[in-house]
Design a protein around this motif. Structure first.
Motif, mmCIF file in Angstrom:
data_model
loop_
_atom_site.group_PDB
_atom_site.id
_atom_site.type_symbol
_atom_site.label_atom_id
_atom_site.label_comp_id
_atom_site.label_asym_id
_atom_site.label_seq_id
_atom_site.Cartn_x
_atom_site.Cartn_y
_atom_site.Cartn_z
ATOM 1 N N GLY A 141 23.889 28.963 23.695
ATOM 2 C CA GLY A 141 23.844 28.844 25.149
ATOM 3 C C GLY A 141 23.240 30.067 25.813
ATOM 4 N N ILE A 142 23.188 30.029 27.136
ATOM 5 C CA ILE A 142 22.686 31.158 27.930
ATOM 6 C C ILE A 142 23.812 32.193 28.032
ATOM 7 N N LYS A 143 23.485 33.452 27.775
ATOM 8 C CA LYS A 143 24.495 34.509 27.880
ATOM 9 C C LYS A 143 24.273 35.231 29.207
ATOM 10 N N TYR A 144 25.035 34.819 30.216
ATOM 11 C CA TYR A 144 24.894 35.422 31.538
ATOM 12 C C TYR A 144 25.487 36.834 31.554
ATOM 13 N N THR A 145 24.997 37.659 32.482
ATOM 14 C CA THR A 145 25.503 39.037 32.589
ATOM 15 C C THR A 145 26.420 39.176 33.806
ATOM 16 N N HIS A 146 27.100 40.295 33.889
ATOM 17 C CA HIS A 146 27.988 40.571 35.031
ATOM 18 C C HIS A 146 27.144 40.770 36.298
ATOM 19 N N ILE A 147 27.611 40.272 37.423
ATOM 20 C CA ILE A 147 26.875 40.375 38.695
ATOM 21 C C ILE A 147 27.638 41.297 39.651
ATOM 22 N N ASP A 148 27.009 42.407 40.047
ATOM 23 C CA ASP A 148 27.650 43.357 40.963
ATOM 24 C C ASP A 148 27.857 42.754 42.346
ATOM 25 N N GLN A 149 26.943 41.854 42.750
ATOM 26 C CA GLN A 149 26.996 41.278 44.095
ATOM 27 C C GLN A 149 28.140 40.267 44.282
ATOM 28 N N MET A 150 28.756 39.855 43.159
ATOM 29 C CA MET A 150 29.772 38.800 43.219
ATOM 30 C C MET A 150 30.929 39.150 44.170
ATOM 31 N N GLU A 151 31.368 40.415 44.118
ATOM 32 C CA GLU A 151 32.490 40.820 44.960
ATOM 33 C C GLU A 151 32.143 40.706 46.453
ATOM 34 N N ASP A 152 30.932 41.163 46.809
ATOM 35 C CA ASP A 152 30.486 41.066 48.205
ATOM 36 C C ASP A 152 30.369 39.602 48.643
ATOM 37 N N PHE A 153 29.900 38.763 47.715
ATOM 38 C CA PHE A 153 29.746 37.336 48.008
ATOM 39 C C PHE A 153 31.110 36.715 48.323
ATOM 40 N N ILE A 154 32.104 37.024 47.497
ATOM 41 C CA ILE A 154 33.459 36.479 47.697
ATOM 42 C C ILE A 154 34.053 36.985 49.015
ATOM 43 N N LYS A 155 33.800 38.264 49.334
ATOM 44 C CA LYS A 155 34.321 38.835 50.581
ATOM 45 C C LYS A 155 33.703 38.188 51.824
ATOM 46 N N SER A 156 32.503 37.591 51.649
ATOM 47 C CA SER A 156 31.830 36.966 52.794
ATOM 48 C C SER A 156 32.427 35.611 53.169
ATOM 49 N N PHE A 157 33.297 35.055 52.307
ATOM 50 C CA PHE A 157 33.897 33.744 52.603
ATOM 51 C C PHE A 157 34.813 33.859 53.825
ATOM 52 N N PRO A 158 34.880 32.802 54.646
ATOM 53 C CA PRO A 158 35.754 32.842 55.833
ATOM 54 C C PRO A 158 37.226 32.624 55.500
ATOM 55 N N PHE A 159 37.597 32.695 54.225
ATOM 56 C CA PHE A 159 38.985 32.492 53.778
ATOM 57 C C PHE A 159 39.151 33.253 52.460
ATOM 58 N N GLU A 160 40.379 33.377 52.027
ATOM 59 C CA GLU A 160 40.624 34.053 50.747
ATOM 60 C C GLU A 160 40.841 33.015 49.647
ATOM 61 N N LEU A 161 40.310 33.293 48.478
ATOM 62 C CA LEU A 161 40.512 32.380 47.340
ATOM 63 C C LEU A 161 41.986 32.377 46.953
ATOM 64 N N THR A 162 42.485 31.222 46.517
ATOM 65 C CA THR A 162 43.867 31.148 46.024
ATOM 66 C C THR A 162 43.913 31.772 44.625
ATOM 67 N N ASN A 163 45.111 32.107 44.174
ATOM 68 C CA ASN A 163 45.266 32.675 42.826
ATOM 69 C C ASN A 163 44.775 31.704 41.765
ATOM 70 N N ALA A 164 45.004 30.403 42.017
ATOM 71 C CA ALA A 164 44.563 29.376 41.055
ATOM 72 C C ALA A 164 43.033 29.349 40.964
ATOM 73 N N GLN A 165 42.353 29.472 42.102
ATOM 74 C CA GLN A 165 40.888 29.497 42.097
ATOM 75 C C GLN A 165 40.370 30.723 41.355
ATOM 76 N N LYS A 166 41.005 31.869 41.596
ATOM 77 C CA LYS A 166 40.593 33.110 40.914
ATOM 78 C C LYS A 166 40.755 32.955 39.399
ATOM 79 N N LYS A 167 41.896 32.397 38.995
ATOM 80 C CA LYS A 167 42.182 32.219 37.558
ATOM 81 C C LYS A 167 41.137 31.312 36.905
ATOM 82 N N VAL A 168 40.814 30.194 37.568
ATOM 83 C CA VAL A 168 39.850 29.240 37.010
ATOM 84 C C VAL A 168 38.454 29.853 36.942
ATOM 85 N N PHE A 169 38.083 30.627 37.971
ATOM 86 C CA PHE A 169 36.741 31.231 37.923
ATOM 87 C C PHE A 169 36.637 32.270 36.804
#
Length: 690
Positions: A248-276
């Motif tokens: 398969g494709i071996k994706y790398t870590h993305i530094d921008q991911m944290e900023d992307f999540i912070k831009s959401f108009p709500f906070e992710l639930t613990n269950a969503q964080k766990k699944v991601f």
């Protein structure tokens, strides 16, 4: 003895069977019975045990049974009203007396002779301390060939003009065809020996016309095992081909991911964080991700898809999100585009309603890599759709897409990762088996602040009160869904249709309110216009078929009314209920139940007592018979004809264990050519196994 395969049976039309002409063929087609294989695997739903004869004194109220008795009166015929005849006769044995009654069967008078002995079968009932039996079947006790009595007879699901006797006779003739041949056994000898499974020909004969209850049990165990074994083998074969042999494709870590999540108009639930975390781990591994994300209505599965798409794009790949309806595709497009716009991710919508020129432009930009993410319906799997570098495939509402459709989309990339989402919660143990080709993640938490939807089961007597409640909510500025099971009226099924309901309420009870209608037979442009009007608040009451079951998001809609709720599966009712309760206001679901049956009442009770999709899915499995999963057939997989996923869980585990042992020892079934051949015939063209 000559051996015959599944394909041989499938190639013999039902017309090959004695007693099936053109008219009967068309009736059997209504039951999806087209060939000899279909007839042999059209298993009984229950049995009438006429094999043991009881004394009249021992007959139990409401229990079907056989008894022998002497006719002790002449048959009397009365005509209580025009078009109806009632025939009565007295029967007795040494222990007691019973009255037999037949409605609209005046010919029994010429079939029963005073003083002669007959064997009867039916349900006895006690009325005013006297025994009676209504419409029993009977035959003379001296008859050499007991066709109707002293047997265990199969009872099949039937259709209009196709009664039990016709189905039985056709199945009997089909079994005569295989009497002198041997059906090739799909299950390897080692597995048959391990579980002491009887052979296939014996099992088919005994499941239809058993010699004893023990024979039914033995035959059923064998056929259930076979069905589940082949299902598991097919899914596991597909999984081993899809993952084990490909890098398969071996994706790398993305530094921008944290900023992307912070831009959401709500906070992710613990269950969503766990699944991601589980999804991200898959994406960063070198194997192909094949993961199912399941979560209840409103649990936020779409955000997992958004995060995975963002990661794929920022690692230099394209992503595709396939959904079952254009309405849902458009909603996803709008919400996802708004999240991606600030981060330089380009998103396009591809659906069949676009013009040829619009489609052409989108397809060209996909091929050139100018578009990062495409959201669409089945249009995505068309031959003309090409990608520059497809790295992630996501399908929403898995039960609407088959393994085959998923495969077509994944083949447009070089071993892309696959994420499958469903809002049809399935008990975890069952999900692990049912989705044998997928790893499982569960979002088991709803976003904070969601109010449980208040659910009520009502009958027609509450109609006026409910209408007043609807008017009250509309006057408060809220909106209402009214869901009907049919598009147009049917003579055979008495159920409220969307078209008739919309006409009724718009011309009478709600004539001063804006009523809209939407159903599957409308043109895409018409559906789109209606939904836009509802989303914008122009339409107060939307009358719909189940087209709105999946993904429509209108936070201002707070009332869901479901007509003929008894005609829907529990999971489907739960899905429909999930269309409301999406805003801050208290929401309500009203189930109009027109049935007095025990099962219907039990199902309505489950809906009014629980808002938990996993609890509901457990109950749905418990109540539903074989052949269907959660009200919708599992597209892309063979239909279960005899296994019941709830009752046969132990056999399911044994079948999966056996299938796993074979696949682990021989991943491509290279040493099991016969089994591979049977598997291909069993699945047809639904899964590619080579």
């Amino acid at each position: 003895m000559k051996k015959i395969t599944i394909n041989d049976l499938k190639q013999k039309s039902i017309r090959y069977i004695k007693g099936v002409g053109e008219s009967r063929e068309s009736l059997f087609k209504k039951l999806e019975i087209h060939n000899l294989f279909d007839v042999l695997t059209y298993y009984p739903r229950e049995y009438e045990d006429r094999s043991s004869i009881k004394n009249i004194a021992d007959l139990q109220n409401g229990v079907p049974c056989s008894f022998e008795g002497t006719i002790v009166s002449n048959v009397s015929i009365t005509r209580p009203k025009r078009g109806m005849t009632v025939s009565r006769v007295s029967i007795e044995d040494s222990t007691g007396k019973i009255t037999a009654i037949w409605f609209n069967q005046p010919y029994v008078k010429n079939s029963l002779k005073l003083g002669d002995n007959y064997i009867f079968f039916g349900k006895a009932e006690r009325k005013l301390n006297k025994l009676q039996i209504v419409n029993p079947v009977f035959e003379k006790a001296s008859s050499k060939d007991m066709k109707k009595s002293l047997k265990i007879l199969p009872v099949y699901s039937s259709t209009k003009d196709l009664g039990q006797n016709i189905i039985r006779s056709v199945v009997y003739e089909a079994i005569k065809i295989i009497n002198d041949i041997e059906l090739e056994d799909m299950i390897p000898l080692s597995v048959r020996d391990k579980f002491k499974l009887p052979d296939r020909t014996y099992s088919i004969k005994q499941i239809h016309f058993p010699a004893s209850v023990r024979d039914i049990e033995s035959a059923r165990f064998r056929l259930v095992f076979e069905e589940l074994f082949m299902l598991q083998l097919g899914l596991l074969s597909y999984k081993s081909l899809a993952t084990d042999t490909r890098v398969g494709i071996k994706y790398t870590h993305i530094d921008q991911m944290e900023d992307f999540i912070k831009s959401f108009p709500f906070e992710l639930t613990n269950a969503q964080k766990k699944v991601f975390v589980e999804v991200e781990k898959d994406m960063e591994s070198s194997r192909v991700m094949n993961r199912l994300v399941q979560g209840d209505v409103g649990s936020g599965k779409t955000m997992i898809a958004v995060l995975a798409l963002f990661k794929a794009v920022k690692c230099g790949y394209q992503g595709a999100l396939m959904v079952p309806t254009e309405i849902l595709a458009e909603q996803h497009f709008k919400s996802i585009k708004s999240l991606f716009d600030c981060f330089g991710v380009s998103v396009e919508l591809l659906s069949s309603s676009l013009t040829k020129k619009q489609k052409q432009l989108i397809v060209e930009e996909l091929k050139e890599g100018k578009t990062d993410v495409v959201i669409g319906t089945h249009a995505l799997i068309e031959d003309y759709v090409e990608f520059k570098q497809l790295g992630l495939v996501i399908t929403d509402e898995q039960h609407r897409f088959g393994v085959r459709q998923r495969t077509i989309l994944t083949e447009k990339g070089q071993n892309p990762d696959v994420l499958v989402m469903t809002a049809t919660p399935i008990p975890r143990t069952l999900a692990l088996i049912l989705y044998g080709d997928l790893d499982i993640s569960i979002i088991d938490e709803l976003p904070p602040g969601r109010k449980p939807i208040k659910t009520y089961s009502v009958n027609e007597a509450m109609r006026e009160r409910i209408n007043n409640f609807v008017r009250e909510k509309v006057n408060e500025g809220r909106q209402v869904y009214i869901v009907c099971p049919l598009v147009e009226e049917s003579e055979e099924i008495e159920a409220k249709s969307a078209v008739v309901t919309a006409e009724d309420i718009s011309k009478s009870v709600f004539r001063d309110l804006n009523v809209g209608i939407i159903h599957g037979k409308m043109k895409s442009s018409e559906k789109e216009a209606i939904m836009k009007s509802f989303v914008s608040g122009e339409i107060s009451i939307l009358v719909s078929t189940t087209i709105i079951e999946v993904g429509v998001n209108v936070p201002n809609a707070t009332v869901m009314i479901i007509e003929n709720a008894e005609r829907f599966g529990l999971a489907q009712l739960h899905q429909l209920r999930g269309r409301v309760g999406r805003g801050d206001e208290q929401s309500f679901c009203i189930l109009f139940n027109q049935s007095n049956s025990k099962v219907a009442k039990e199902r309505m009770k489950i809906m009014t007592h629980s808002n938990d999709g996993f609890v509901i899915s457990e109950k749905d499995l418990e109540i539903r018979g074989p052949g269907e999963f959660f009200g919708t057939r599992q597209h892309g997989l063979p239909e279960l004809k005899i296994a019941n996923l709830y009752k046969d869980m132990e056999i399911l585990k044994q079948a999966q264990e056996s299938a796993m042992e074979i696949i682990q020892a021989d991943p491509g079934l290279m040493k099991h050519n016969e089994l591979k051949k049977h598997l291909a015939a069993y699945f047809g063209d639904k899964v590619t196994l080579s």
